[in-house]
Scaffold this active site. Structure first.
Site, PDB file in Angstrom:
ATOM      1  N   CYS A  98      -7.131   6.902  -2.238  1.00 47.41           N
ATOM      2  CA  CYS A  98      -7.626   5.781  -1.440  1.00 47.41           C
ATOM      3  C   CYS A  98      -6.848   5.632  -0.139  1.00 47.41           C
ATOM      4  CB  CYS A  98      -7.580   4.488  -2.255  1.00 47.41           C
ATOM      5  SG  CYS A  98      -6.012   4.179  -3.075  1.00 47.41           S
ATOM      6  N   HIS A 353      -3.523  -0.148  -4.737  1.00 46.78           N
ATOM      7  CA  HIS A 353      -4.773   0.328  -4.122  1.00 46.78           C
ATOM      8  C   HIS A 353      -4.729   0.033  -2.630  1.00 46.78           C
ATOM      9  CE1 HIS A 353      -8.888   1.553  -3.855  1.00 46.78           C
ATOM     10  NE2 HIS A 353      -9.292   0.368  -3.424  1.00 46.78           N
TER      11      HIS A 353
END
EC number: 3.4.19.12
Length: 1036
Positions: A98, A353
């Site tokens: 990510c 994340h």
């Protein structure tokens, strides 16, 4: 409806009053439960397996009533994968990629960088001009620039909602399963991109990285003595700002440019003064790039823990940033507009994340890029409030400060991207080159084909579902047979017919057939009676068979079952009669001998015999429940039956006659025996006058004589060799008596067998010889060196006193005499001791024996080792494992000191009978070697110690999992050592680590960590941090 067992009894209740030859069609239909009342939907909650007329709860509920057509398929609408109008394209998260996706989206929305990449020469143009597309070959970019070109073209004009960046990630050699340092990856990629573009001929392409991202600053040092100023000019692509102790971005920039005093040991060597002088040093910004990247140093090294941590402090920043106060040369505009905010969700530096908030340079709208999902923010303003509320609040976290108009606060932002205002306004449309657009069009065509294919599959599934719905609605109402002609179909098939998730197969009724190829009465519970009309439609549409009509009701099976049920009822009456006869006193001595075991279980044996007759009827045509019956299975069953004793065979001797053991039998009357014989006509019959087996009597007399002889021999040998039997006062080489010239050797196998005989002479065979030849090699030499006997040697040989040896020679036959003589060598006092053996040592075979012993110690399966858990303040691990502050040995004083703390650990609360375990350290083993031979090598467990079964080929990691189950200590909290050696290679096998049977492994457990996020950091930091080593970002 009544329970299934009650229905079963009701179906056969007539058999109590009807003889087998009187069975009629009515009785047969009753046994098959033809006329049971059908169940009503809504009243019966679930299907009644005992009622073949119950057609409720077989899966029909999902088809009756209105049905959502979406339930007919499991295919999502392909248009959900289509890019929304006026939106951007997402990127697939490949596991832990990510952070790469966020940078790709930020770079894509830099129009100047995108335009420059489109201008790069590419093999893609050759591919589109040649036979690549026409040949149906997939395009494979060769360089980083080509990967970015293709990715950016897809991000710009793809019809997909998201695309796959795996080609680009693989080209960089990144591990998709490991999260890397996002800040470091940004710098490395920018450096790689500049190096790659620097080889281009077009200056707009070659210099784009420097024009967009490169600025200059100077390290300026001023001598406090002479005032001389020295400069070191350097380029930068981003400013790394310390956020610790600051609340505003401007404070971070001010600290970055803050003047530093160089005094004391840190003084500056002035070339003008030619000596060290006090000085000042600061950074001056000379020029700023069009795109200003500000790295907020959220991930820092913690000296206390030895690994990285994340700073979760709030930092305020404005949408407009005036850099003029910080730049040395004041000419021009230095006002920047915020264009991107990169966010890290999570409290740990090793997990979390990454998402990005990026401003569209053409529309001015803000978008949140979260891998595949793209969300447009309402209005024209950046919104970070939702992102900041995602992490769980804790007491130690500060409240979010209030932000004024045009400003924002974040505790998760780690990079801010600002664009020069003049650059922000001068944006133009970037067109995808024709050769790239051709590839994008091809990918869009594939996507459209896929959408059409998925839509067609959805349509077909819906059409099939509709047809099935109509079929079920039509046929389910016609399933009940009532008084009409009927057939039987298996319940399982009906359930699968009504199950939308499985395709309907042909009807298979073979499993329900009896030996006469008709419907077995016992299988009625898994069958359903349906109308002939419904059965005709089923067989015409799905096929299968055999069809089970009214002719399939098997009269033979019903008659046989009736006979067996009547016999079982008679058996209950006869059981009571026999019991009463056995209780009554016998008149006279006439009767029959019956085994006591047979009398206790005769009713069960009779029942089993009746069940076997019922089973044989099923097997008579070579089938069991419709399946072929193999010869191998029948042989195995016969063998098992032969091994089981039949009635009255428990009083048979090995010769087939009446056993001599009177305790195993009793005398029963003639009447009782007649009743028993009705059920067991082939049982052995022994009248009361029958004599016992003559051969057994002879053997019994001989056995009594032999037993008496064995006891006498054992007593004599025990009296002659008392110390040898009791393992007392044994000789050892270290304490050789002065009045003894020689010692003798026998094998341990001989001693074990002899002691076993002396203990239980009636159950063992007397030992007649001493087999010392097994201790010699094929050359006739001895394979043991007495000054250096191993623990394994002591399991093979035992030392014998001369007086004992004389007695052994009298009592046993000795094949080989093995003698040890001790001599003193040299004039020095004390003199050196040597041992001479007869026969002599065979050095080669001795070496081979040692090698074999070592091999055996490292090639074992299911051997026992011991794991000893120590607490923090015990001293047992200090000496032998200083790295863990632990040792494998301890003094008795240490044990006493550690006892109170040890008792606090639940693993130490074990009973050991009040005994203290002997030392198992290296010192203890040295002492053992000095003694050379000891009687018992049995391990004695202590508190805090548990035995585990292990094999040499299992890994240390597998052992740690066993220890985790035994001690409730996680593998990463285990510190293991053996004989002072730390065990830390999880992939190594126990054999290679030197763990042998009976080893004692010391376990020291780390204290548990209350903060689970910190525990995750510990797990990550235990692995060596290699960063981007071996990836394309470092030029590999």
């Amino acid at each position: 409806m009544a329970p299934r067992l009650q229905l079963e009894k009701a179906a056969w209740r007539w058999a109590e009053t009807v003889r087998p030859e009187e069975v009629s069609q009515e009785h047969i239909e009753t046994a098959y439960r033809i006329w049971l009342e059908p169940c009503i939907r809504g009243v019966c909650r679930r299907n009644c397996r005992g009622n073949p007329n119950c057609l409720v709860g077989i899966g029909e509920h999902i088809w009756l009533g209105e049905i959502d057509e979406n339930s007919f398929h499991n295919i999502d609408d392909p248009n959900c994968e289509r890019r929304k109008k006026n939106s951007f394209v997402g990127l697939t998260n490949l596991g832990a990629s990510c952070y790469v996706n966020t940078f790709l989206q930020v770079w894509f929305l830099n129009l100047e960088l995108r335009q420059a990449l489109y201008l790069c020469p590419s093999t893609c143009s050759d591919y589109t001009k040649g036979d690549g597309i026409r040949g149906g070959k997939d395009y494979e970019p060769q360089t980083i620039c080509e990967h970015l070109q293709y990715l950016f073209a897809l991000l710009q004009n793809s019809n997909r909602r998201y695309i796959d960046p795996s080609g680009f990630v693989k080209a960089l050699g990144l591990d998709t399963g490991q999260q890397q340092d996002a800040q470091e990856s940004s710098k490395l990629f920018m450096s790689l991109l500049e190096d790659t573009l620097s080889k281009q001929k077009n200056p707009d392409v070659r210099n784009v990285v420097q024009q967009q991202f490169c600025g200059e600053y100077a390290y300026v040092t001023v001598c406090s003595q002479c005032g001389r100023e020295s400069k070191l000019v350097s380029k930068f692509y981003e400013l790394e700002l310390n956020i610790q102790g600051h609340k505003q971005l401007t404070d971070c920039i001010s600290e970055f440019l803050k003047e530093e005093r160089l005094e004391g040991d840190n003084r500056y060597f002035c070339e003008n003064c030619q000596s060290k002088q006090n000085a000042t040093r600061k950074i001056r910004l000379l020029s700023l790039p069009c795109t200003l990247n500000l790295q907020l140093m959220r991930f820092v090294f913690d000296r206390q823990t030895g690994h990285k941590k994340k700073l979760n402090a709030y930092i305020g920043f404005s949408e407009s940033l005036d850099m003029e106060p910080y730049v040395e040369h004041k000419g021009g505009s230095f006002v920047y507009e915020l264009s991107a905010v990169l966010i890290h969700r999570g409290v740990s530096a090793y997990s979390g994340h990454y998402i990005a908030h990026v401003k569209d340079p053409q529309s001015g709208d803000w978008y949140k890029f979260n891998d595949e999902d793209i969300e447009k923010m309402e209005g024209k303003k950046l919104q970070l409030g939702i992102e900041e509320d995602l992490t769980e609040p804790s007491k130690s976290q500060t409240r979010k400060p209030k932000c004024g108009k045009g400003t924002h606060c974040s505790r998760n932002a780690y990079m801010l991207v600002y664009r020069l205002q003049t650059q922000e306004k001068n944006h133009t449309m970037v067109q995808v080159p024709a050769f790239l657009q051709e590839l994008v069009d091809r990918d869009n065509s594939k996507f459209e084909e896929w959408c059409v294919e998925m839509a067609e599959m959805r349509r077909q599934s819906v059409d099939k579902g509709r047809a099935k719905h109509e079929e079920v609605k039509e046929l389910y109402q016609r399933l009940p047979a009532g008084a009409e002609p009927y057939e039987f179909v298996s319940l399982e098939w009906l359930q699968k017919w009504l199950d939308e998730s499985t395709p309907t197969k042909p009807i298979d009724n073979n499993a329900c057939l009896c030996s006469h190829d008709k419907l077995h009465p016992d299988k009625i519970s898994i069958m359903k009676r349906i109308s002939e009309y419904a059965a005709d439609i089923f067989y015409s549409r799905y096929g299968g068979g055999p069809r089970l009509t009214v002719k399939a009701l098997c009269k033979d099976c019903v008659v046989e079952r009736c006979r067996i049920l009547r016999l079982k009822n008679q058996l209950n009456e006869d059981y009571k009669t026999v019991n009463n006869l056995l209780k009554a006193t016998m008149k006279g001595s006439d009767g029959f001998w019956v085994g006591k075991s047979s009398l206790r279980s005769w009713r069960q044996l009779a029942l089993e015999q009746l069940d076997e007759q019922d089973g044989e009827a099923e097997q008579s045509n070579g089938k069991i429940n419709g399946s072929p019956f193999s010869k191998d299975e029948s042989k195995e069953e016969k063998k098992e039956e032969e091994e089981e004793l039949n009635f009255n065979e428990d009083i048979l001797c090995p010769h087939g006659e009446l056993s001599i053991s009177e305790n195993e039998r009793r005398l029963v009357s003639q009447e009782a025996w007649s009743k028993l014989q009705q059920y067991f006509p082939k049982a052995p019959e022994f009248p009361s006058y029958k004599e016992c087996c003559s051969q057994c009597k002879i053997l019994e007399r001989e056995g009594e004589e032999n037993e008496a002889l064995h006891k006498m021999i054992a007593k004599e040998q025990k009296t002659s060799l008392p110390n040898l039997f009791q393992d007392k006062n044994r000789p050892c080489l270290s304490n050789w008596p002065e009045d003894t010239d020689a010692l003798y050797i026998v094998s341990h196998f001989f001693l074990d067998e002899w002691r076993k005989f002396v203990r239980k002479p009636a159950r063992s065979t007397p030992v007649s010889s001493v087999g010392n030849a097994a201790l010699l090699c094929p050359h006739g030499g001895l394979m043991f060196t007495f000054p250096s006997l191993t623990k394994e040697d002591s399991k093979l040989i035992a030392l014998i006193w001369p007086s004992e040896w004389q007695m052994i020679q009298k009592l046993f036959v000795v094949d080989k005499v093995i003698k040890i003589t001790r001599i003193e060598v040299g004039d020095v006092n004390p003199s050196q001791t040597q041992y001479i053996s007869e026969p002599n040592l065979c050095p080669d075979c001795r070496e081979g024996l040692l090698c074999q012993q070592q091999k055996d110690l490292r090639e074992y399966t299911q051997a026992t080792i011991y794991v000893h858990k120590v607490v923090d303040n015990k001293k047992v691990m200090k000496d032998s494992a200083p790295e863990l502050n632990v040792s494998s040995s301890e003094t008795e004083e240490d044990k006493e000191e550690a006892k109170p703390d040890g008792e606090k650990d639940p693993d130490f609360n074990q009973s050991n009978g009040g005994t203290k375990r002997q030392k198992t350290s290296q010192q203890g083993y040295v002492a053992y070697q000095k003694q050379v031979i000891r009687r018992s090598t049995r391990h004695r467990k202590v508190r805090g110690e548990k035995a585990l079964l292990v094999s040499a080929n299992q890994t240390l990691k597998e052992l740690k999992i066993q220890i985790m189950h035994a001690f409730s200590v996680a593998p990463f909290d285990q510190n293991l050592s053996i004989d002072g050696k730390i065990l830390n290679d999880d992939c190594a096998t126990l054999g290679t680590l030197g763990v042998i049977p009976e080893s004692v492994i010391l376990l020291k457990a780390d204290e548990p960590i209350a903060d689970y996020a910190a525990m995750d950091d510990v797990m990550q930091v235990c692995m060596p941090e290699e960063g981007f080593k071996g990836t394309g970002l470092l030029g590999h």
